[in-house]
Design a protein around this motif. Sequence first.
Motif, PDB file in Angstrom:
ATOM      1  N   ARG A 380       0.443  -1.074   0.139  1.00 59.45           N
ATOM      2  CA  ARG A 380       0.265  -0.207   0.105  1.00 59.45           C
ATOM      3  C   ARG A 380       0.927   1.705   0.174  1.00 59.45           C
ATOM      4  O   ARG A 380       0.610   2.002  -0.410  1.00 59.45           O
ATOM      5  N   ARG A 384       0.334   3.801  -2.348  1.00 56.69           N
ATOM      6  CA  ARG A 384       0.121   5.199  -2.458  1.00 56.69           C
ATOM      7  C   ARG A 384       0.849   6.354  -2.911  1.00 56.69           C
ATOM      8  O   ARG A 384       0.787   7.493  -4.163  1.00 56.69           O
ATOM      9  N   GLN A 417      -8.752   0.816  -2.320  1.00 50.76           N
ATOM     10  CA  GLN A 417      -8.799   1.177  -1.664  1.00 50.76           C
ATOM     11  C   GLN A 417      -7.213   2.460  -0.959  1.00 50.76           C
ATOM     12  O   GLN A 417      -7.690   3.619   0.050  1.00 50.76           O
ATOM     13  N   CYS A 418      -6.112   2.620  -1.843  1.00 50.95           N
ATOM     14  CA  CYS A 418      -5.726   3.920  -1.380  1.00 50.95           C
ATOM     15  C   CYS A 418      -6.287   5.140  -1.812  1.00 50.95           C
ATOM     16  O   CYS A 418      -5.933   5.682  -1.789  1.00 50.95           O
ATOM     17  N   GLU A 421      -7.834   6.302   0.141  1.00 50.87           N
ATOM     18  CA  GLU A 421      -7.219   6.866   1.136  1.00 50.87           C
ATOM     19  C   GLU A 421      -7.318   8.114   0.488  1.00 50.87           C
ATOM     20  O   GLU A 421      -7.367   9.906   1.689  1.00 50.87           O
ATOM     21  N   LEU A 422      -6.885   8.708  -0.303  1.00 52.55           N
ATOM     22  CA  LEU A 422      -6.033   9.623  -0.883  1.00 52.55           C
ATOM     23  C   LEU A 422      -7.009  11.116  -1.174  1.00 52.55           C
ATOM     24  O   LEU A 422      -7.500  12.349  -0.949  1.00 52.55           O
ATOM     25  N   ASP A 423      -8.434  10.528  -1.490  1.00 54.10           N
ATOM     26  CA  ASP A 423      -9.369  11.062  -2.116  1.00 54.10           C
ATOM     27  C   ASP A 423      -9.655  12.196  -0.325  1.00 54.10           C
ATOM     28  O   ASP A 423      -9.845  13.560   0.170  1.00 54.10           O
ATOM     29  N   ASN A 424      -9.398  10.916   0.617  1.00 48.92           N
ATOM     30  CA  ASN A 424      -9.799  11.580   2.035  1.00 48.92           C
ATOM     31  C   ASN A 424      -9.286  12.275   2.504  1.00 48.92           C
ATOM     32  O   ASN A 424      -9.457  13.858   2.721  1.00 48.92           O
ATOM     33  N   GLU A 425      -8.277  12.242   2.105  1.00 46.01           N
ATOM     34  CA  GLU A 425      -7.105  13.087   2.936  1.00 46.01           C
ATOM     35  C   GLU A 425      -6.949  14.130   1.718  1.00 46.01           C
ATOM     36  O   GLU A 425      -6.194  15.255   1.972  1.00 46.01           O
TER      37      GLU A 425
END
Length: 584
Positions: A380, A384, A417-418, A421-425
């Motif tokens: 991961r 990322r 999933q990665c 995560e980047l969308d949320n960040e």
Amino acid sequence: MTLELQGLGVSRGIAIGRAHILFHNQPDVREYLIPAFAIEQEVERLLDAIEQARQQLKSIRNHIPANAPADVTSFIDTHLLMLSDSSLTKVPVEMIRERRCNAEWALQLQRDALINVFNEMDDPYLRTRRDDVDHVVNRIHRILSDQEVAEHEIPDGRLKGHIIIAEDLTPADTVLMQHQGIAAFVTEHGGATSHTTILARSLGIPAIIGVESVRRYVQDNELLIVDGETGTLIAGADALTITAFESRRLAFEQHISSLSRYKSQPTKTRDGKAITLLANAELPEDITTISNAGAQGIGLYRTEFLYMNRLSPPEEEEQLAAYRDVVEGMNNQPVTIRTFDLGADKTVDGGRPLSQAVVTNPALGLRAIRLCLSQPGMFRTQLRAILRASAFGKIKIMFPMISTMNELVQARNLLEQCKLELDNEGIAYDRSIEVGAMIEIPASAVCAEMFARHVDFLSIGTNDLIQYTLAIDRIDDHVNYLYDPLHPAVLRLIQMTLNAGKKHSIPVSMCGEMAGDPRYTRLLLAMGLEHFSMHPNALLEVKQVINETDLSLLPANTLEVLDIADAVETDLLIEQINEAVHNN
């Protein structure tokens, strides 16, 4: 009397010159006990030798011309990095203090341990890095034994025009002797993917490896002929043979000098078929060489060296910086990044081995995508970093050694999933980033049509595909003669993969050594390959073949090569295919 010896030609070209037999006097390393009061002196003796070795390599590096290929400096830098690695600086020191043994013995024990690790690696390219360990350790040993500077390191012109005959050569040896104007080299050992042979190709030095006991058969100062394409070494040739090879040498040199005109030309066949020519890379320093060769992008960026010679895997920010440097250096041309292709024998996760079990056959064990999926945290982190780098240029992701649909699904799920995560960040990345799979084993080629439904592209890794299909180790001197890209089983698997891409309208590239060999270019074009990726030094020659090919003029029986079992018949048909275009 004429003597003809056969080896493996690894760097094309013809050379005619006098033999210079090179003997590396290897010290006789024996163990002896160090008195307690002298232990720290022995430690200092080792550290001083390491520093002297470092200064020697720096001196060699400083004499490399600024316009030399990137490979030249990067290979010397690799050895310099090894001299700073704790495995060669700290571990032997600990042995001296704990065992009270001499520096030579401590260094030899650590050398043996490192060589064992590399010998167990499944990837042939990574396995040949054991040669680098040997080269660096031998240099330190020679300093510890107070040997004089090797004669080939003295730039007095004595080697100009000579053909070097040696057991093996280091990259530093090769660079030094190239500056002294050697004509060619022949070694008893070495691998087709070793740093030295790659360097020979970059420098344009004709070279043959794997000529067993050559120093017993060749006399110093004897006139020799080297054919770096066929791997033939001739001693005692008559005047007619020498004249014939001299003509071939001049023709080859004229051919190479004529290739520069193709750099600015588009890559397409005479009948208008556009072909994509990409380059393989593994270091940011490769970008200059790739740009000079006129590549249309990077078809394979190896990431393994980010993970080598360290106690823990690289963090996300370190990987991001490396990938960003590459993609920005390519000026919006596409860069295909292969996720790490390591084996179970490689220590990761803080230096701890992945398994304490003995790996009987690492090539068939936990490696490549299997290892990625078994270490999701490490995987991961890389995904990322690649995704984040895609915000700075055109990047594609490629998964190595896919063999089952389940592996592909798992890898893509982790990638999604990665992305979440980047969308949320709130971190930018290319939302339409393309994802591909490597076809490297027979199972994946047979199932290529199945995989083609779930990826944006496929890439054929012929190096592994050939050796897995034919069950041979291509760096094993005893069986590498069986390594045959034209074996009908190999060609049929390649054809199946190309057909799968065509059926599902996705591109299929080839990134193995076969893609960069101009002998196979017309056959691959006839089979339907439109995307080639290779060492940058092979680009212009392959481009010339493509641009001089009219697909409509290829023999009607070209694809019969897939059904020929006899190697001699196959070679004859390949000659006909390559000559047919020239004759029209």
